[in-house]
Design a protein around this motif. Structure first.
Motif, mmCIF file in Angstrom:
data_model
loop_
_atom_site.group_PDB
_atom_site.id
_atom_site.type_symbol
_atom_site.label_atom_id
_atom_site.label_comp_id
_atom_site.label_asym_id
_atom_site.label_seq_id
_atom_site.Cartn_x
_atom_site.Cartn_y
_atom_site.Cartn_z
ATOM 1 N N GLU A 171 -34.202 35.848 -67.366
ATOM 2 C CA GLU A 171 -34.424 37.006 -68.234
ATOM 3 C C GLU A 171 -35.746 36.845 -68.978
ATOM 4 O O GLU A 171 -36.203 35.727 -69.220
ATOM 5 C CB GLU A 171 -33.273 37.169 -69.244
ATOM 6 C CG GLU A 171 -31.954 37.552 -68.588
ATOM 7 C CD GLU A 171 -30.760 37.328 -69.484
ATOM 8 O OE1 GLU A 171 -30.921 37.304 -70.717
ATOM 9 O OE2 GLU A 171 -29.646 37.162 -68.952
ATOM 10 N N THR A 172 -36.371 37.961 -69.318
ATOM 11 C CA THR A 172 -37.554 38.005 -70.173
ATOM 12 C C THR A 172 -37.258 38.970 -71.312
ATOM 13 O O THR A 172 -36.757 40.074 -71.083
ATOM 14 C CB THR A 172 -38.787 38.471 -69.386
ATOM 15 O OG1 THR A 172 -39.104 37.491 -68.389
ATOM 16 C CG2 THR A 172 -39.981 38.671 -70.302
ATOM 17 N N SER A 173 -37.567 38.557 -72.548
ATOM 18 C CA SER A 173 -37.313 39.401 -73.713
ATOM 19 C C SER A 173 -38.622 39.956 -74.266
ATOM 20 O O SER A 173 -39.671 39.307 -74.199
ATOM 21 C CB SER A 173 -36.576 38.613 -74.802
ATOM 22 O OG SER A 173 -35.263 38.303 -74.390
ATOM 23 N N PHE A 174 -38.543 41.151 -74.832
ATOM 24 C CA PHE A 174 -39.699 41.856 -75.399
ATOM 25 C C PHE A 174 -39.362 42.192 -76.844
ATOM 26 O O PHE A 174 -38.286 42.749 -77.121
ATOM 27 C CB PHE A 174 -39.972 43.129 -74.600
ATOM 28 C CG PHE A 174 -40.248 42.873 -73.144
ATOM 29 C CD1 PHE A 174 -41.556 42.781 -72.685
ATOM 30 C CD2 PHE A 174 -39.211 42.709 -72.234
ATOM 31 C CE1 PHE A 174 -41.820 42.535 -71.335
ATOM 32 C CE2 PHE A 174 -39.459 42.462 -70.888
ATOM 33 C CZ PHE A 174 -40.772 42.370 -70.436
ATOM 34 N N SER B 117 -43.147 48.826 -66.886
ATOM 35 C CA SER B 117 -43.873 47.669 -67.435
ATOM 36 C C SER B 117 -42.919 46.531 -67.768
ATOM 37 O O SER B 117 -43.207 45.363 -67.487
ATOM 38 C CB SER B 117 -44.652 48.091 -68.686
ATOM 39 O OG SER B 117 -45.691 48.995 -68.358
ATOM 40 N N TYR B 118 -41.773 46.866 -68.366
ATOM 41 C CA TYR B 118 -40.771 45.830 -68.629
ATOM 42 C C TYR B 118 -40.408 45.112 -67.332
ATOM 43 O O TYR B 118 -40.364 43.876 -67.257
ATOM 44 C CB TYR B 118 -39.504 46.444 -69.222
ATOM 45 C CG TYR B 118 -39.585 46.894 -70.661
ATOM 46 C CD1 TYR B 118 -40.060 46.045 -71.654
ATOM 47 C CD2 TYR B 118 -39.134 48.164 -71.030
ATOM 48 C CE1 TYR B 118 -40.108 46.458 -72.978
ATOM 49 C CE2 TYR B 118 -39.174 48.582 -72.352
ATOM 50 C CZ TYR B 118 -39.663 47.731 -73.324
ATOM 51 O OH TYR B 118 -39.696 48.137 -74.631
ATOM 52 N N ALA B 119 -40.103 45.901 -66.304
ATOM 53 C CA ALA B 119 -39.659 45.326 -65.025
ATOM 54 C C ALA B 119 -40.757 44.508 -64.359
ATOM 55 O O ALA B 119 -40.496 43.417 -63.829
ATOM 56 C CB ALA B 119 -39.180 46.434 -64.095
ATOM 57 N N ASP B 120 -41.988 45.002 -64.388
ATOM 58 C CA ASP B 120 -43.104 44.289 -63.760
ATOM 59 C C ASP B 120 -43.330 42.935 -64.421
ATOM 60 O O ASP B 120 -43.533 41.911 -63.745
ATOM 61 C CB ASP B 120 -44.384 45.119 -63.850
ATOM 62 C CG ASP B 120 -44.406 46.292 -62.876
ATOM 63 O OD1 ASP B 120 -43.577 46.311 -61.942
ATOM 64 O OD2 ASP B 120 -45.259 47.190 -63.063
ATOM 65 N N ILE B 121 -43.313 42.915 -65.759
ATOM 66 C CA ILE B 121 -43.562 41.665 -66.486
ATOM 67 C C ILE B 121 -42.429 40.677 -66.250
ATOM 68 O O ILE B 121 -42.658 39.485 -66.017
ATOM 69 C CB ILE B 121 -43.757 41.954 -67.984
ATOM 70 C CG1 ILE B 121 -45.046 42.759 -68.202
ATOM 71 C CG2 ILE B 121 -43.817 40.644 -68.777
ATOM 72 C CD1 ILE B 121 -45.219 43.270 -69.623
ATOM 73 N N ALA B 122 -41.177 41.163 -66.292
ATOM 74 C CA ALA B 122 -40.036 40.276 -66.063
ATOM 75 C C ALA B 122 -40.086 39.675 -64.663
ATOM 76 O O ALA B 122 -39.792 38.489 -64.462
ATOM 77 C CB ALA B 122 -38.730 41.035 -66.273
ATOM 78 N N ARG B 123 -40.470 40.482 -63.682
ATOM 79 C CA ARG B 123 -40.576 39.977 -62.315
ATOM 80 C C ARG B 123 -41.693 38.946 -62.204
ATOM 81 O O ARG B 123 -41.568 37.939 -61.494
ATOM 82 C CB ARG B 123 -40.822 41.135 -61.350
ATOM 83 C CG ARG B 123 -40.840 40.702 -59.877
ATOM 84 C CD ARG B 123 -40.955 41.883 -58.929
ATOM 85 N NE ARG B 123 -42.196 42.617 -59.114
ATOM 86 C CZ ARG B 123 -42.287 43.831 -59.651
ATOM 87 N NH1 ARG B 123 -41.207 44.461 -60.065
ATOM 88 N NH2 ARG B 123 -43.462 44.423 -59.787
ATOM 89 N N GLU B 124 -42.789 39.158 -62.924
ATOM 90 C CA GLU B 124 -43.911 38.223 -62.858
ATOM 91 C C GLU B 124 -43.531 36.856 -63.419
ATOM 92 O O GLU B 124 -43.877 35.822 -62.845
ATOM 93 C CB GLU B 124 -45.107 38.792 -63.632
ATOM 94 C CG GLU B 124 -46.388 37.996 -63.484
ATOM 95 C CD GLU B 124 -46.985 38.087 -62.081
ATOM 96 O OE1 GLU B 124 -47.788 37.201 -61.740
ATOM 97 O OE2 GLU B 124 -46.658 39.037 -61.339
ATOM 98 N N PHE B 125 -42.807 36.835 -64.543
ATOM 99 C CA PHE B 125 -42.376 35.548 -65.096
ATOM 100 C C PHE B 125 -41.329 34.894 -64.189
ATOM 101 O O PHE B 125 -41.357 33.680 -63.980
ATOM 102 C CB PHE B 125 -41.812 35.723 -66.508
ATOM 103 C CG PHE B 125 -42.861 35.790 -67.573
ATOM 104 C CD1 PHE B 125 -43.636 34.681 -67.874
ATOM 105 C CD2 PHE B 125 -43.093 36.969 -68.271
ATOM 106 C CE1 PHE B 125 -44.611 34.734 -68.855
ATOM 107 C CE2 PHE B 125 -44.064 37.029 -69.263
ATOM 108 C CZ PHE B 125 -44.831 35.915 -69.557
ATOM 109 N N THR C 205 -35.128 41.535 -61.426
ATOM 110 C CA THR C 205 -34.842 42.700 -60.588
ATOM 111 C C THR C 205 -34.949 44.015 -61.361
ATOM 112 O O THR C 205 -34.683 45.083 -60.804
ATOM 113 C CB THR C 205 -33.434 42.593 -59.972
ATOM 114 O OG1 THR C 205 -32.456 42.549 -61.023
ATOM 115 C CG2 THR C 205 -33.313 41.347 -59.113
ATOM 116 N N GLY C 206 -35.318 43.946 -62.651
ATOM 117 C CA GLY C 206 -35.465 45.146 -63.463
ATOM 118 C C GLY C 206 -34.191 45.594 -64.152
ATOM 119 O O GLY C 206 -34.153 46.661 -64.764
#
Length: 295
Positions: A47-50, A35-43, A68-69
């Motif tokens: 980098e995407t932070s959670f 889920s982390y990787a999917d959301i980061a790839r979508e944005f 790239t995850g």
């Protein structure tokens, strides 16, 4: 279907549409790696932070991923933007903490300072470890990877060096602003050199002469984890600050400013202060959008 609120911030900037864009997703708990990787790839940002607040640990919990995850640690724009988002939406993330402000980045405790004197653009300081110089890299190899002439890469008191705080990057001193602007990455060569010497990205910089605002100007390339070029890289600015301190280019416990991202049209201002007890990297961040993401 699960839904999470998110905010997008421009980091290392007090002005919208400058700095380094970062998505910050409010998760409420840990997610699975996919889920982390999917959301980061979508944005699709570098980098995407959670984030979520842990009452048990009395701390904001942060994890960050590239498109790239690849999971990113350290005190960089991914952490600064995450902390700024939590503060700007009204979370009391420092309640009950003893001995100073901190957050937990994956498993690491990172010390913070916070200045909220400017409405809507808090200034967040992040502490990094003192820098360690690990290795030298030949000018010829660096020049080829950046499509530059060998003489455009400095080789005397400043020369290409692998430097580490929490993250490990190659510091690449260039002759002047013209050389900095002319750098074009040969991705395969850069990745090969990074793997050979055990670092992540190339932090190219030049000392700016006769500029009252900035000590240096920089560019960052890390295609090995999906970042062709980054507008602002706090995890690399820390090693640079420590490197310049050890080489005598900055005074200890003194504030300096660094400009990055100008070539991308996203100028970012990174403040740094290096001393024997560690390095502080700081800057502002502003919210530019918000919404919901579904998985």
């Amino acid at each position: 279907m699960r839904s999470y609120s998110y905010y997008v911030l421009d980091v290392f900037s007090g002005v919208r549409y400058k700095g380094n864009p970062l998505a910050v997703v409010l998760t409420g708990s840990d997610l699975d790696i996919k889920s982390y990787a999917d959301i980061a790839r979508e944005f699709g940002y570098s980098e995407t932070s959670f984030i979520y607040y842990s009452p048990e640990e009395k701390a904001l919990k942060v994890r960050s991923f590239t498109p790239t995850g690849f999971e990113v640690g350290g005190a960089g724009h991914n952490l600064l933007g995450a902390v700024a988002a939590a503060i700007l939406i009204g979370w009391d993330i420092f309640a009950g903490q003893q001995g100073g402000k901190f957050v937990i980045m994956k498993d690491d405790i990172i010390g913070l300072s916070v200045d909220q004197s400017i409405p809507g653009a808090p200034i967040i300081g992040m502490r990094q470890n003192t820098a360690r110089i690990l290795a030298k890299v030949s000018n010829e190899d660096v020049a080829r990877a950046l499509s530059l002439k060998t003489q455009q890469v400095l080789s005397e008191d400043l020369s290409p060096a692998v430097v580490s705080t929490e993250a490990t990057h190659l510091m690449v001193p260039l002759k002047d602003i013209a050389a900095l602007g002319a750098a074009v990455v040969e991705k395969k060569l850069l990745i090969k050199i990074a793997e050979q010497y055990g670092f992540e990205g190339f932090y190219c910089f030049t000392i700016v002469k006769n500029d009252p605002q900035y000590l240096a100007q920089a560019r960052f390339f890390n295609p090995g984890i999906g970042i062709d070029e980054d507008p602002a890289t706090g995890s690399a600015a820390g090693p640079l600050a420590g490197y310049l301190l050890q080489k005598g280019y900055v005074k200890p416990e003194t504030d300096y400013r660094l400009l990055q991202g100008a070539e991308m049209g996203r100028p970012s201002v990174i403040h740094f202060n290096a001393g024997d007890e560690g390095i502080w990297i700081s800057g502002s961040a502003v919210i530019v959008m918000e919404g919901k993401i579904h998985i």
